[in-house]
Motif scaffolding. Structure first.
Motif, short mmCIF file in Angstrom:
data_model
loop_
_atom_site.label_atom_id
_atom_site.label_comp_id
_atom_site.label_asym_id
_atom_site.label_seq_id
_atom_site.Cartn_x
_atom_site.Cartn_y
_atom_site.Cartn_z
N GLY A 11 0.82 -1.21 0.00
CA GLY A 11 0.00 0.00 0.00
C GLY A 11 0.85 1.26 0.00
O GLY A 11 0.60 2.21 -0.74
N THR A 12 1.89 1.25 0.83
CA THR A 12 2.80 2.39 0.92
C THR A 12 3.48 2.64 -0.42
O THR A 12 3.53 3.78 -0.92
CB THR A 12 3.87 2.11 1.99
OG1 THR A 12 3.21 1.92 3.24
CG2 THR A 12 4.88 3.24 2.09
N GLN A 13 3.98 1.58 -1.03
CA GLN A 13 4.69 1.75 -2.30
C GLN A 13 3.73 2.13 -3.42
O GLN A 13 4.08 2.94 -4.29
CB GLN A 13 5.46 0.45 -2.66
CG GLN A 13 6.58 0.13 -1.69
CD GLN A 13 7.64 1.23 -1.61
OE1 GLN A 13 7.96 1.87 -2.61
NE2 GLN A 13 8.18 1.47 -0.43
N MET A 16 3.23 5.76 -3.23
CA MET A 16 4.41 6.51 -3.69
C MET A 16 4.51 6.47 -5.22
O MET A 16 4.87 7.45 -5.86
CB MET A 16 5.68 5.95 -3.04
CG MET A 16 5.73 6.23 -1.54
SD MET A 16 7.09 5.38 -0.69
CE MET A 16 8.42 6.56 -0.83
N ILE A 17 4.18 5.33 -5.81
CA ILE A 17 4.23 5.21 -7.28
C ILE A 17 3.22 6.17 -7.90
O ILE A 17 3.52 6.89 -8.85
CB ILE A 17 3.90 3.75 -7.72
CG1 ILE A 17 5.00 2.78 -7.28
CG2 ILE A 17 3.72 3.68 -9.25
CD1 ILE A 17 4.63 1.31 -7.44
N THR A 18 2.02 6.20 -7.33
CA THR A 18 0.98 7.10 -7.87
C THR A 18 1.42 8.55 -7.78
O THR A 18 1.27 9.31 -8.74
CB THR A 18 -0.33 6.92 -7.08
OG1 THR A 18 -0.73 5.57 -7.22
CG2 THR A 18 -1.42 7.81 -7.59
N ARG A 197 11.00 2.81 3.45
CA ARG A 197 10.15 3.01 2.27
C ARG A 197 10.90 3.69 1.12
O ARG A 197 10.66 3.38 -0.04
CB ARG A 197 8.88 3.79 2.63
CG ARG A 197 9.11 5.14 3.30
CD ARG A 197 7.82 5.92 3.44
NE ARG A 197 6.96 5.42 4.50
CZ ARG A 197 5.67 5.73 4.62
NH1 ARG A 197 5.09 6.51 3.76
NH2 ARG A 197 4.97 5.26 5.62
N GLU A 198 11.83 4.61 1.44
CA GLU A 198 12.54 5.32 0.37
C GLU A 198 13.48 4.37 -0.38
O GLU A 198 13.61 4.44 -1.61
CB GLU A 198 13.34 6.51 0.91
CG GLU A 198 12.51 7.75 1.16
CD GLU A 198 11.65 7.63 2.41
OE1 GLU A 198 12.03 6.82 3.29
OE2 GLU A 198 10.61 8.30 2.50
#
Ligand code: AMP
Length: 212
Positions: A11-13, A16-18, A197-198
């Motif tokens: 979900g987190t990634q 970030m992609i969006t 996450r980064e």
């Protein structure tokens, strides 16, 4: 598509992609939570299954994805938590063939049991906008509030330890076999999801740029 165990960071990634690439994302889990909160027929029909960590029927999930693609899929897509079973993957193959759209990447976020346990135990989600964070980074003025919409940050009802156990069993039994299938088709890329996450997003960005 983003695949991986509960708490692997899908979900987190996806978010970030969006934000970075402007590719629209869909998550059957997020749709079902919203439907449940709205009290719709679909939400009520599936609430018991999701609350206990089971998988919702393939028919329902595939219908959600088909509807979403019809409305939003013309500028590409990111799937967060779809497909989760071999029949879902087979349906997706037919749907994409009909849309004449290739599947560029099946990104598998590899995480240890320790990472999953720690992340799920401290995960908080905004009841308003769905933003996901952790207990340690979210507490502001002794009250966990969403940095984006000021909504209340709460624990997901399926993040309880005994429900997580069932979700992991479902993942191992029904979703793990997809790795072999996407390995064979050449779409699978494995990423170490135990990092922050980064760092994970750095690897995912490179894959997306190479695929573009
Ligand atoms: P998630 O937000 O991805 O962790 O999903 C939350 C819950 O929604 C899961 O535990 C399932 O009950 C249901 N769900 C989400 N995606 C799927 C799927 N592809 N197939 C079946 N059930 C799903």
């Amino acid at each position: 598509m983003l695949l991986g165990a509960p708490g692997s960071g899908k979900g987190t990634q996806a978010e970030m992609i969006t934000r970075h690439f402007g590719i629209p994302v869909t998550s059957p889990g997020a749709i079902l939570r919203r439907e449940r909160d709205l009290g719709t027929e679909l939400g009520l029909e599936t609430a018991d299954i999701t609350q206990h960590g089971g998988l919702v029927s393939d028919d329902i999930i595939v219908r959600l994805i088909e509807d979403w693609l019809r409305l939003h899929g013309s500028h590409g897509f990111v799937f967060d938590g779809f497909p989760r079973t071999i029949p879902q993957a087979e349906s997706l193959q037919n749907i994409l063939a009909r849309h004449r759209t290739p599947l560029d990447l099946a990104i598998w976020l590899d995480v240890s049991e320790k990472t999953v346990g720690e992340r799920i135990a401290s995960r908080l989600q905004c009841q308003g906008c769905g933003f996901t964070t952790s207990l340690s980074s979210a507490t502001f003025a002794e009250r966990p509030v969403c940095p984006y919409c000021d909504g209340p940050l709460v624990r997901r009802n399926d993040d309880a330890a005994e429900v997580l156990k069932h979700r992991l069993q479902e993942f191992n039994a029904k979703t793990q076999p997809l790795a072999e299938s996407y390995q064979k088709s050449g779409a699978l890329r494995r990423i170490d999801g135990n990092r922050d996450r980064e760092a994970v997003f750095g690897d995912i960005s490179r894959l997306i740029e190479q695929a573009a």
